[in-house]
Design a protein around this motif. Structure first.
Motif, PDB file in Angstrom:
ATOM      1  N   LEU A   1       0.813  -1.218   0.000  1.00  0.00           N
ATOM      2  CA  LEU A   1       0.000   0.000   0.000  1.00  0.00           C
ATOM      3  C   LEU A   1       0.844   1.264   0.000  1.00  0.00           C
ATOM      4  O   LEU A   1       0.439   2.291  -0.545  1.00  0.00           O
ATOM      5  CB  LEU A   1      -0.932   0.016   1.217  1.00  0.00           C
ATOM      6  N   TYR A   2       2.031   1.197   0.629  1.00  0.00           N
ATOM      7  CA  TYR A   2       2.839   2.399   0.787  1.00  0.00           C
ATOM      8  C   TYR A   2       4.046   2.443  -0.151  1.00  0.00           C
ATOM      9  O   TYR A   2       5.006   3.161   0.102  1.00  0.00           O
ATOM     10  CB  TYR A   2       3.276   2.548   2.250  1.00  0.00           C
TER      11      TYR A   2
ATOM     12  N   ASN B   1      -6.853   1.496   9.823  1.00  0.00           N
ATOM     13  CA  ASN B   1      -7.137   2.732   9.087  1.00  0.00           C
ATOM     14  C   ASN B   1      -7.265   2.511   7.584  1.00  0.00           C
ATOM     15  O   ASN B   1      -8.016   3.207   6.905  1.00  0.00           O
ATOM     16  CB  ASN B   1      -6.024   3.762   9.328  1.00  0.00           C
ATOM     17  N   ASP B   2      -6.528   1.511   7.055  1.00  0.00           N
ATOM     18  CA  ASP B   2      -6.356   1.408   5.599  1.00  0.00           C
ATOM     19  C   ASP B   2      -7.198   0.336   4.906  1.00  0.00           C
ATOM     20  O   ASP B   2      -7.586   0.508   3.748  1.00  0.00           O
ATOM     21  CB  ASP B   2      -4.880   1.139   5.271  1.00  0.00           C
TER      22      ASP B   2
ATOM     23  N   CYS C   1     -12.077   2.716   8.532  1.00  0.00           N
ATOM     24  CA  CYS C   1     -11.799   2.682   7.098  1.00  0.00           C
ATOM     25  C   CYS C   1     -13.110   2.624   6.303  1.00  0.00           C
ATOM     26  O   CYS C   1     -13.805   1.617   6.312  1.00  0.00           O
ATOM     27  CB  CYS C   1     -10.928   1.471   6.776  1.00  0.00           C
TER      28      CYS C   1
ATOM     29  N   GLN D   1     -11.031   1.213   1.123  1.00  0.00           N
ATOM     30  CA  GLN D   1      -9.678   0.680   1.162  1.00  0.00           C
ATOM     31  C   GLN D   1      -8.695   1.648   0.517  1.00  0.00           C
ATOM     32  O   GLN D   1      -8.972   2.234  -0.530  1.00  0.00           O
ATOM     33  CB  GLN D   1      -9.628  -0.662   0.431  1.00  0.00           C
ATOM     34  N   LYS D   2      -7.558   1.836   1.164  1.00  0.00           N
ATOM     35  CA  LYS D   2      -6.536   2.764   0.670  1.00  0.00           C
ATOM     36  C   LYS D   2      -6.045   2.359  -0.717  1.00  0.00           C
ATOM     37  O   LYS D   2      -5.820   1.185  -0.998  1.00  0.00           O
ATOM     38  CB  LYS D   2      -5.357   2.798   1.646  1.00  0.00           C
ATOM     39  N   THR D   3      -5.855   3.352  -1.571  1.00  0.00           N
ATOM     40  CA  THR D   3      -5.305   3.117  -2.903  1.00  0.00           C
ATOM     41  C   THR D   3      -3.791   2.941  -2.798  1.00  0.00           C
ATOM     42  O   THR D   3      -3.127   3.745  -2.137  1.00  0.00           O
ATOM     43  CB  THR D   3      -5.608   4.306  -3.831  1.00  0.00           C
TER      44      THR D   3
ATOM     45  N   GLU E   1       0.077   3.221  -3.192  1.00  0.00           N
ATOM     46  CA  GLU E   1       0.967   4.268  -3.675  1.00  0.00           C
ATOM     47  C   GLU E   1       1.944   3.675  -4.691  1.00  0.00           C
ATOM     48  O   GLU E   1       2.224   2.484  -4.658  1.00  0.00           O
ATOM     49  CB  GLU E   1       1.737   4.884  -2.496  1.00  0.00           C
TER      50      GLU E   1
END
Length: 259
Positions: free
Chosen positions: A127-128, A183-184, A220, A223-225, A227
C-alpha cells in the motif's frame, strides 16, 4: 554522527517502524523510560554495536540488545519507581501476575509476531509503495489477515483483553501491529466479522499514550489506494557498488590471465 552514551538506557529506533513504535508505546507505561533516539534510516555506526546487525537497538550500560520482545521484557523487568518509598512493579501489570498468566501473554505475543505481523507488513509494503503492487498477493494477504483476526476475535469473546481483564503486553502489541491496517483496509464488511477485536482495539487505541504516538484511529470507509512503488535509493547505490566490485574482479582476473 550518533554519539553513543555510556550511562542511561538508550533505544535507537527507526521512524515509521511498527516494532519500534510498539517498544516506544511500552515505555510510556514505565516509570523510568529509556532515552529514545529516532533515526530516519539505519545507522552503520549503531549497527556495528547491534549483536544481530538489525534495528531496533537498546543500549544498557555496556550491553546492546536487539529484538522487540527481548528489549521490552528487559525494560519492563528492570524498571521500578522507588520515589517516595513506593515501588511500582510494572512487571506484574504488563507481563502477568504469575507464571500461568505470563505463559498466556507469551502465547499471544508469539502468535501475533509469527502469524499477524508478516501479513500486516506485506499489506503495508504494497500500500505504501515499498513493493510493487500485486493484486493476487495483496488479496491473499487480506484473506490471511481476516483468518488470523477471526482467531483473535474468538479469544476476545472470553475476556475483555487477550489474556485477562487488564491491558497487558500482548494487547499493546496487537494494537501496534494492527493500527495501520485498521485505518487502511478494515472496511465495514470486514469489521462486522470481528466485533470483539474492534471493541478491544477501539478501547486501547483511544488511550492517550496510544494516540500521542500513533495518532487517531480512523474507521476505514474505503480501502486505501496503493501508492506507486519507489525503489530505494540506497538499494540502487548498493547494487551499483556490487556491480563495480564485480567489474573490478573481472578486470583483475583479465590482468592475471594476460600476464
Amino acid at each position: 554522527m550518533v554519539t553513543v552514551e555510556t550511562t542511561k538506557d538508550i533505544l535507537f529506533a527507526l521512524e515509521g517502524c511498527t516494532l519500534c513504535k510498539f517498544i516506544e508505546l511500552v515505555t510510556k507505561f514505565l516509570p523510568l523510560p529509556p532515552k529514545i533516539i529516532k533515526l530516519q534510516k539505519p545507522s552503520k555506526e549503531i549497527l556495528e554495536y547491534s549483536p544481530t546487525k538489525t534495528f531496533p537497538v537498546l543500549k544498557s550500560g555496556d550491553e546492546f540488545f536487539t529484538g522487540a520482545l527481548p528489549i521490552v521484557k528487559y525494560l519492563i523487568k528492570t524498571s521500578k519507581d522507588e520515589s517516595d518509598g513506593v515501588i511500582l512493579d510494572v512487571r506484574k501489570i504488563l507481563l502477568g501476575r504469575n507464571l500461568k498468566e505470563e505463559a498466556k501473554i507469551d502465547t499471544w505475543t508469539n502468535f501475533i509476531f509469527s502469524s499477524l505481523l508478516p501479513i500486516t507488513t506485506e499489506i503495508e509494503a504494497q500500500l505504501y509503495g515499498k513493493k510493487k503492487f500485486n493484486s493476487l498477493i495483496f488479496d491473499d494477504a487480506l484473506k490471511d489477515l481476516m483468518e488470523v483476526l477471526e482467531t483473535v476475535n474468538e479469544q476476545l469473546s472470553l475476556s475483555t483483553f487477550l489474556t485477562s481483564n487488564n491491558i497487558q503486553l500482548s494487547d499493546l502489541l496487537l494494537v501496534s501491529v494492527l493500527f495501520r491496517c485498521y485505518n487502511d483496509v478494515l472496511t465495514q464488511d470486514k469489521v462486522n466479522k470481528i466485533p470483539n477485536v474492534i471493541r478491544m482495539f477501539k478501547f486501547v487505541s483511544h488511550m492517550k499514550n496510544v494516540t500521542d504516538l500513533f495518532g487517531e484511529a480512523t474507521p476505514c470507509k474505503k480501502q486505501k489506494t496503493p501508492e506507486p512503488f519507489v525503489e530505494q535509493k540506497e538499494e540502487k547505490e548498493n547494487e551499483g557498488e556490487k556491480e563495480g566490485d564485480k567489474k573490478g574482479k573481472k578486470d583483475k582476473k583479465k590482468k592475471k590471465e594476460n600476464k
